[in-house]
Design a protein around this motif. Structure first.
Motif, PDB file in Angstrom:
ATOM      1  N   GLN A   1       0.842  -1.184   0.000  1.00 62.21           N
ATOM      2  CA  GLN A   1       0.000   0.000   0.000  1.00 62.21           C
ATOM      3  C   GLN A   1       0.885   1.246   0.000  1.00 62.21           C
ATOM      4  N   VAL A   2       0.478   2.242  -0.762  1.00 57.56           N
ATOM      5  CA  VAL A   2       1.225   3.485  -0.875  1.00 57.56           C
ATOM      6  C   VAL A   2       0.290   4.647  -0.554  1.00 57.56           C
ATOM      7  N   GLN A   3       0.732   5.527   0.312  1.00 53.94           N
ATOM      8  CA  GLN A   3      -0.025   6.738   0.615  1.00 53.94           C
ATOM      9  C   GLN A   3       0.674   7.924  -0.018  1.00 53.94           C
ATOM     10  N   SER A  21       4.413  19.408  -4.669  1.00 50.89           N
ATOM     11  CA  SER A  21       5.168  18.284  -4.140  1.00 50.89           C
ATOM     12  C   SER A  21       4.221  17.158  -3.764  1.00 50.89           C
ATOM     13  N   CYS A  22       4.721  15.949  -3.859  1.00 47.31           N
ATOM     14  CA  CYS A  22       3.945  14.766  -3.479  1.00 47.31           C
ATOM     15  C   CYS A  22       4.873  13.849  -2.684  1.00 47.31           C
ATOM     16  N   ALA A  23       4.526  13.627  -1.434  1.00 48.23           N
ATOM     17  CA  ALA A  23       5.298  12.729  -0.581  1.00 48.23           C
ATOM     18  C   ALA A  23       4.649  11.352  -0.606  1.00 48.23           C
ATOM     19  N   ALA A  24       5.459  10.351  -0.887  1.00 51.38           N
ATOM     20  CA  ALA A  24       4.951   8.977  -0.970  1.00 51.38           C
ATOM     21  C   ALA A  24       5.438   8.169   0.218  1.00 51.38           C
ATOM     22  N   ALA A  25       4.488   7.504   0.891  1.00 52.81           N
ATOM     23  CA  ALA A  25       4.833   6.591   1.991  1.00 52.81           C
ATOM     24  C   ALA A  25       4.547   5.185   1.513  1.00 52.81           C
ATOM     25  N   GLY A  26       5.572   4.352   1.523  1.00 53.67           N
ATOM     26  CA  GLY A  26       5.417   2.998   1.014  1.00 53.67           C
ATOM     27  C   GLY A  26       6.372   2.759  -0.134  1.00 53.67           C
ATOM     28  N   ARG A  27       6.538   1.498  -0.497  1.00 56.87           N
ATOM     29  CA  ARG A  27       7.508   1.155  -1.524  1.00 56.87           C
ATOM     30  C   ARG A  27       6.857   1.103  -2.899  1.00 56.87           C
ATOM     31  N   LEU A  28       7.531   1.699  -3.868  1.00 55.15           N
ATOM     32  CA  LEU A  28       7.063   1.648  -5.246  1.00 55.15           C
ATOM     33  C   LEU A  28       7.893   0.668  -6.046  1.00 55.15           C
ATOM     34  N   ASP A  29       7.227  -0.128  -6.856  1.00 53.49           N
ATOM     35  CA  ASP A  29       7.897  -1.094  -7.710  1.00 53.49           C
ATOM     36  C   ASP A  29       8.776  -0.378  -8.731  1.00 53.49           C
ATOM     37  N   SER A  30       9.824  -1.025  -9.194  1.00 53.42           N
ATOM     38  CA  SER A  30      10.720  -0.403 -10.161  1.00 53.42           C
ATOM     39  C   SER A  30      10.037  -0.116 -11.490  1.00 53.42           C
ATOM     40  N   THR A  31       8.964  -0.814 -11.789  1.00 56.92           N
ATOM     41  CA  THR A  31       8.235  -0.572 -13.046  1.00 56.92           C
ATOM     42  C   THR A  31       7.135   0.462 -12.879  1.00 56.92           C
TER      43      THR A  31
END
Length: 127
Positions: A1-3, A21-31
């Motif tokens: 899950q990404v916030q 700006s956009c702060a992302a919490a959580g891991r994003l896939d390389s693709t």
């Protein structure tokens, strides 16, 4: 899950600039792709810009090409949208979005690619 949490919106005169700006919490896939979209009053949400999270590809809506720049900072888990030469028609709520991954079935301009969305930030450009 990404916030995702956007910031940086506001009121600006036509011809001015803003940086979202956009702060992302959580891991994003390389693709994965991260994107900005916008929704003006009475209109459908539309694609603005996207970039691959691992780098190497960006795309812009024709209406913002040459004026807006999307960038990302992987170390900070952040995405930015630099908006220059703003016009009254850029007035909208701007949303940050991210895909869980990208299969290539849909264009990155298609909003159906994106699984995670922020709450939005208002940008108002006065004529």
């Amino acid at each position: 899950q990404v916030q995702l949490v956007e910031s940086g919106g506001g009121l600006v005169q036509a011809g001015g600039s803003l940086r979202l700006s956009c702060a992302a919490a959580g891991r994003l896939d390389s693709t994965a792709y991260v994107a900005w979209s916008r929704q003006a009053p009475g209109k459908e949400r539309e694609f603005v810009a996207a970039t691959r999270w691992s780098g190497g590809r960006t795309d812009y809506a024709d209406s913002v090409k040459g004026r807006f720049t999307i960038s990302r900072d992987n170390a900070k888990n952040a995405v930015y949208l630099q908006m220059n030469s703003l016009k009254a028609e850029d007035t909208a709520v701007y949303y940050c979005a991210a895909s869980a991954f990208w299969s290539g079935v849909y264009s990155i301009r298609s909003l159906r690619v994106y699984d995670y969305w922020g709450q939005g930030t208002q940008v108002t450009v006065s004529a």
